[in-house]
Structure formats: C-alpha cells, structure tokens
Design an enzyme around this catalytic site. Structure first.
Site, PDB file in Angstrom:
ATOM      1  N   LEU A 295       0.843  -1.196   0.000  1.00 38.65           N
ATOM      2  CA  LEU A 295       0.000   0.000   0.000  1.00 38.65           C
ATOM      3  C   LEU A 295       0.876   1.244   0.000  1.00 38.65           C
ATOM      4  CD1 LEU A 295      -2.292  -1.398   2.802  1.00 38.65           C
ATOM      5  CD2 LEU A 295      -3.064  -0.996   0.446  1.00 38.65           C
ATOM      6  N   THR A 296       0.787   2.039  -1.056  1.00 42.19           N
ATOM      7  CA  THR A 296       1.590   3.249  -1.143  1.00 42.19           C
ATOM      8  C   THR A 296       1.245   4.201  -0.001  1.00 42.19           C
ATOM      9  OG1 THR A 296       1.612   3.015  -3.542  1.00 42.19           O
ATOM     10  CG2 THR A 296       2.251   5.147  -2.662  1.00 42.19           C
TER      11      THR A 296
ATOM     12  N   CYS B 124      -1.342  -0.560 -10.182  1.00 35.51           N
ATOM     13  CA  CYS B 124      -1.532   0.812  -9.719  1.00 35.51           C
ATOM     14  C   CYS B 124      -2.334   1.620 -10.744  1.00 35.51           C
ATOM     15  CB  CYS B 124      -0.187   1.485  -9.473  1.00 35.51           C
ATOM     16  SG  CYS B 124      -0.356   3.159  -8.818  1.00 35.51           S
TER      17      CYS B 124
ATOM     18  N   HIS C 251      -6.369  -8.151  -8.551  1.00 30.32           N
ATOM     19  CA  HIS C 251      -7.354  -7.237  -7.945  1.00 30.32           C
ATOM     20  C   HIS C 251      -8.571  -7.234  -8.867  1.00 30.32           C
ATOM     21  CE1 HIS C 251      -8.297  -3.459  -5.591  1.00 30.32           C
ATOM     22  NE2 HIS C 251      -9.201  -3.449  -6.552  1.00 30.32           N
TER      23      HIS C 251
ATOM     24  N   ASP D 238     -12.243  -5.722  -1.665  1.00 27.23           N
ATOM     25  CA  ASP D 238     -13.429  -5.537  -0.795  1.00 27.23           C
ATOM     26  C   ASP D 238     -13.496  -6.446   0.421  1.00 27.23           C
ATOM     27  OD1 ASP D 238     -14.295  -3.646  -2.656  1.00 27.23           O
ATOM     28  OD2 ASP D 238     -15.463  -5.118  -3.761  1.00 27.23           O
TER      29      ASP D 238
END
Length: 346
Positions: free
Chosen positions: A6-7, A90, A159, A193
């Site tokens: 996670l950036t 991303c 994702h 989710d």
C-alpha cells in the site's frame, strides 16, 4: 493471509501492527525502479524490512525491462527479501501516464520481457500483481494468467477491478475464480473488498482463489487478520483501538526518529491512516453484520466520546487524536489526505 503493498499507508510501522494481528505475508510500499537506480535514499528507505516480517516481499514499479531488471538484480543482491513483486495494478495517473502500473496490461510483449528478465537476474521468487484489465468492459487478465506462469512468475495476485473502475465498483470475484481455473501450478491470489472473516472464508471455501490479499480492509480494521484466523468478530473498544495507535506512534518513532522531523513524519502517516480508520463502524452499533467495504454510514454517536471522535470524518478531529499521542501539532497545522478516494471534510 497477505497484506497488500500500500503506497504511503503500507509503511513499516503499519506492517508491524498487522504482523501483531497475525498476517502471514507482508510487502513493501511500491518502489520506482529508476529512483532506486539513481540511488535516491527516500526510495531505498521503502525497502527496509522489520525482523518480525518473516515472509516479506518488495514491490517494484516501472515500464522498462532493462531498468526493472537492473533494479530487481540490485534488490536481490542487497536486500533481505523473499520475493520481488511487479506492480501492474496501480491505477493512479502518475504511474499510468508514465507507462507503469496498470498501463503495462496493454503491452503483453513488454510484460513478457520484464518478467523473464526479473526471473533470470534474481535469486528470489518473482510475483505479479495486476487488475482485470484497463477498461471496465474489457477483461484481459484471463489471457495473461497462463503466460505469467510460463514466463517465470511464482505467484499472481489479481485485484478484481479494472484500472478504469479504480475503487468505484465491487470487485468481480466470479472473474477472479474464472482466472484461477486457467492456472497450472502457479498459485493465484485474489483481492478486493474483503473486510470481514466471513467474506474471506466464503471466497476461500468456494475456491475462488488460492489465497486472498487484504488492502483497504486492513487499513480500516487491521485486526481483520485476527478475526480471520479465529473466525469470529471482535467488538473492539475505542480504548483498545487507541492502544493500537499508541503502538503505531511508538513503532513510528523507532522508524522515523524522535526529533522534530521524525515526530512530524509519525503524525503525517498517522493522519494518512486515520483517513481510513475513521470508516470503521463498531460491531456493537451495526444493525447487520458484517460491515461492507462500500458502506458509508451517516454520522453517528459512539458508545463513548472517544468512539465518537474516532468516527469523525473531519481532519481537525484526526489532528486532535494525533495530539493525544504525540503532543500539540505545530501552529496552523494543516493536513490533506494523499489518498483522495476517501471522503473527508476540512
């Protein structure tokens, strides 16, 4: 369980919090290959691993096979890592417009060169993280999954949204399940989710994926990994949640330092995290369990003043929480969340 790279918010102190709640796999924030090759200290700092991270990877982003290959070779030689993950997921404009992140999904030949090169020059496993495609009505992941395995990827993480969808639609777990059926030996993890142990085990029991990566769900409630492992909901109190933040500030000062700059870094990253944390709805107040990722409740009163404060979407209240842990913020202190996907007020 796998904590998503996670950036900004997936920093080392946050990963330590998640390790404390039992997550198995952790990964660094996204590092840009060219920045690493230029020797940028801030970029190399992203790759630091804590001793508690017993299964740890480093995520690389870029769009050129040569620079990604050289960066992967350097990381393999200089860093303690179990795998290197190629970012093809991303969605942000900065990465996409430079041909990196999810933009790579439109260039399968380039992906082949990158994955084969990284696999050839490294001693550790190479993994790939990607989305369903670039456009919402044009899924292409199922065509790429078998090729990733052929090119040398040890694991893939899908994702369940396209780049165009960002986070606006629910993840497509049926499509993730279809993609899993195209693999041979390569494990395919899914993501999107998951915010409760029920959702996690529902996907796993239906064999939609070989494992699940948790991202925003861990930002909203990092104890999700404890709930998954124990298969039960934890009605965590506001005081217990504040204790988690105390641990974060302690870990943050160890990581960023205790001078003025270090403390303000801890405060900034705490506030970034608070932009997700405030979305948690206490179990004792929910009419229907579990809380879903796309639920945005109206303002509510908690069971005590601290719980009400922690639910606030006002930046001024987030700063108050930081002052409870780090002392007064500088005069006229302002903060704007980096992750614009969150709703917030000034």
């Amino acid at each position: 369980t796998y904590l998503a790279p996670l950036t900004t918010v997936g920093n080392l102190p946050f990963r330590r919090i998640c390790k404390g709640f039992g997550v198995d796999i952790t990964c660094s924030e996204m590092a840009i290959a060219t920045n690493l090759l230029q020797g940028q200290h801030t970029e190399w700092a992203l790759l630091k691993r804590h001793p508690c991270e017993d299964l740890f990877g480093i995520q690389l982003a870029g769009n050129r096979p040569d620079s990604l290959g050289r960066a992967a070779e350097l990381i393999s030689r200089e860093c303690e890592t179990d795998f290197i993950d190629l970012n093809m997921g991303c969605p942000i404009d900065m990465a996409y417009n430079n041909g990196g992140g999810s933009a790579l999904l439109g260039q399968p030949k380039k992906i082949e060169k990158i994955v084969r090169t990284m696999h050839y020059v490294t001693d550790c496993d190479v993994t790939v993280k990607f989305r369903t495609g670039i456009n919402k009505n044009d899924n292409i992941a199922h065509t790429l999954v078998p090729k990733f395995e052929e090119w040398g990827a040890a694991l893939g993480t899908l994702h369940g949204r396209s780049r165009q969808q960002r986070y606006t639609k629910l993840a497509d777990w049926e499509y993730i399940s279809q993609c899993k059926k195209t693999t041979n030996r390569m494990p395919l993890f899914g993501g999107g989710d998951v915010m409760s142990w029920e959702e996690y085990w529902d996907h796993m029991d239906k064999q939609r994926a070989d494992g699940i990566m948790v991202g925003r769900g861990a930002l909203v409630k990092p104890w999700i990994f404890k709930e998954i492992n124990e298969r039960k909901v934890w009605d965590i109190s506001a005081t217990e949640r504040l204790d988690i933040l105390k641990d974060f500030t302690k870990f943050g000062m160890e990581h960023w330092g205790t001078d003025t700059v270090g403390i303000e870094n801890v405060r900034r990253y705490l506030l970034e995290w608070q932009s997700f944390l405030h979305r948690y709805i206490p179990v004792g107040l929910l009419e229907v369990l579990p809380q879903r990722m796309n639920e945005r409740p109206d303002a509510y009163f908690g069971r005590n003043d601290l719980e009400t404060l922690m639910a606030s979407d006002k930046v001024s209240d987030w700063i108050k929480i930081s002052e409870m842990l780090l002392g007064p913020a500088p005069d006229n202190y302002t903060f704007l969340p980096k992750h614009k996907s969150n709703s917030y007020e000034g």
